[in-house]
Write an enzyme that holds these catalytic residues in place. Structure first.
Site: not given
Length: 498
Positions: A208, A421, A450
């Site tokens: 991320s 995502d 995710h």
């Protein structure tokens, strides 16, 4: 409010541009890390912690210093150990426990044998020299993902909230840290950690927001980064104003997975087709806009749905469906026993310092009104939230230009990405892939959620990453992994990423 705060802690980016007078090849001073027991909120079996002192301002490397706390899950197989694997869980958020969370989540034993897995609390966050904005609980919520703006007036009202948050940060006891709490400096800290551990090179695994940190790290330090894996990628600009707007694209990409799942279970009462499930979303949001129920407003319902899409499969989708059903039928909401993470104010303050300090955001409220109006139509499920104004609009100007992700350096970057995502959509990952050029290869997996490596169920993607970390075998070209049947057995514990 507790449910929102606990869930939002989840989501809670040519040549490199470096600080004048600082060379990316400048050797770090030799230091020794003393490993001790980790703080109570980061303690985990086999995990030990230490600190590294780093310059507050890398333009003045012999000036004032701050502390960066790191952790180590050491390899227990000296014959197979090949180095260190720096990690970052995203956020920006604390990372000391992340090595242990990866191990519990299924990081292959072969990888744990090959590396000392290193966690890091980035500067400003957690047990590294921390920042604060002295935020109230309500302001902590406001400092995360902004709410859905139902009307243009909502943007102007939210501007007042975010202006006050920025003012409090600038007036806090740690305001002197603001100019230096950035991704570029966090990347420079990583190279100091590498040197302090006596390693000529360091490998890296980031998720991320951690993909942007890793991309900046690989750009600034091409000669001392080894094998770099970036999972669930932000765009090449990181978490700038356009990166924030990408949440809306992510929701539209990911929601059809949930809609198909719910439609296949008509007993849920959410719709018998994916189109009907989507219609139910807008029905519930509209009803809550008109009259909040059970303590939730329309914007909060949209936010909880966004966060609910971070997971995938029966367990995650059942939790989200239970929330919808309760709101639809007026029955009690499912219990929320999710504990608030320790130090939430610092996590939100640290996120603001890093994100707002990385790039200059538009300062005109009118700009955000226009962005919201455009994205409300283009991405109706979440566009008017993702494009809403944030405290970064009222932040001081950054002290250096953003680092431009560069294709100059070794071919040592492997990107891995779910095709769907909610937080870091494929469109953003592709921009980072283009910026790296021949330095990178990208593995995409036909799945949602995710997080791909360890977190996802795609054997093809997982094997590609493990093979690269162990043997340096990176795909010669970008690779697409077909969908696989979700796993029905094994551990359901996965590391938390931001």
């Amino acid at each position: 409010m507790k449910k929102l705060l606990s869930l939002l802690a989840v989501p809670i980016a040519a040549a490199a541009l470096v600080v004048p007078g600082v060379s990316s090849a400048e050797p770090a001073p030799a230091t020794t890390v003393e490993w001790v027991e980790c703080p109570a909120d980061a303690a985990a079996p086999g995990l030990e912690c230490g600190t590294v002192r780093v310059p507050l301002d890398y333009r003045d490397p012999r000036g004032r210093t701050i502390e960066v706390m790191i952790s180590r899950l050491a390899s227990r197989n000296p014959e197979k150990r090949r180095g260190i694997l720096l990690t970052n869980p995203g956020g920006p958020s604390p990372g000391l426990r992340f090595p242990a969370e990866l191990a519990l989540g299924g990081l292959p034993q072969e990888v744990r044998d090959a590396y000392d897995v290193i966690g890091v609390d980035p500067r400003g966050v957690g047990h590294s020299t921390p920042v604060t904005c002295d935020l109230t609980p309500e302001q902590q919520f406001a400092g995360s993902v902004p709410p859905y703006a139902v009307t243009p007036a909502d943007v102007r009202e939210w501007a007042g909230e975010t202006r006050e948050i920025a003012r409090r940060c600038a007036a806090s006891p740690t305001a002197h840290l603001m100019p230096h709490t950035t991704t570029a400096n966090a990347a420079r800290d990583l190279d100091r950690v590498r040197a302090a551990l006596g390693e000529p090179k360091a490998s890296y695994l980031g998720y991320s927001y951690g993909t942007y940190l890793g991309a900046v790290y690989a750009t600034l330090f091409p000669r001392t980064t080894d094998r770099v894996v970036l999972d669930s990628n932000l765009g090449a600009g990181g978490w700038d104003v356009e990166g924030g707007r990408m949440y809306a694209r992510g929701v539209e990409d990911t929601f059809p997975d949930f809609a198909r799942w719910a439609a296949a279970r008509p007993d849920l009462g959410l719709g018998g087709t994916p189109r009907q499930v989507r219609a139910k979303y807008f029905d519930l949001a509209g009803r809550l806009d008109a009259a909040p129920a059970q303590g939730l407003t329309g914007p909060q319902f949209r936010m909880l749905t966004f966060v609910g899409l971070y997971g995938t499969g029966d367990a995650a989708f059942t939790r989200l469906a239970d929330l919808w059903r309760a709101l639809d039928t007026g029955t009690p909401l499912p219990p929320d026993d999710t504990p608030l993470p320790p130090g939430l104010e610092n996590i939100i303050a640290g996120r603001l310092h890093i994100v707002c300090g990385d790039s200059r955001w538009p300062t005109s409220v009118k700009t955000y009104e226009r962005n919201v109006a455009v994205d409300r139509v283009r991405y109706p499920m979440f566009g008017a939230a993702a494009a809403n104004i944030q405290p970064c609009a009222f932040w001081p100007d950054p002290v250096e230009q953003p680092v431009r992700i560069s294709d100059r350096g070794p071919r040592n970057v492997l990107m891995v990405q779910n095709e769907r995502d909610p937080a870091t959509p494929l469109a953003g990952a592709r921009s980072t892939r283009r910026a790296f050029g021949d330095r990178a290869a990208m593995v995409t997996a036909d799945q949602g959620g995710h997080g791909a490596y360890v977190l996802g169920a795609n054997t093809c993607a997982n094997n590609a990453v493990t093979g690269y970390l162990l043997g340096g075998r990176r795909p010669a070209h970008d690779l697409r992994c077909a969908a696989e049947t979700p796993r029905t057995s094994g551990s359901t514990r996965t590391p938390a990423i931001g």
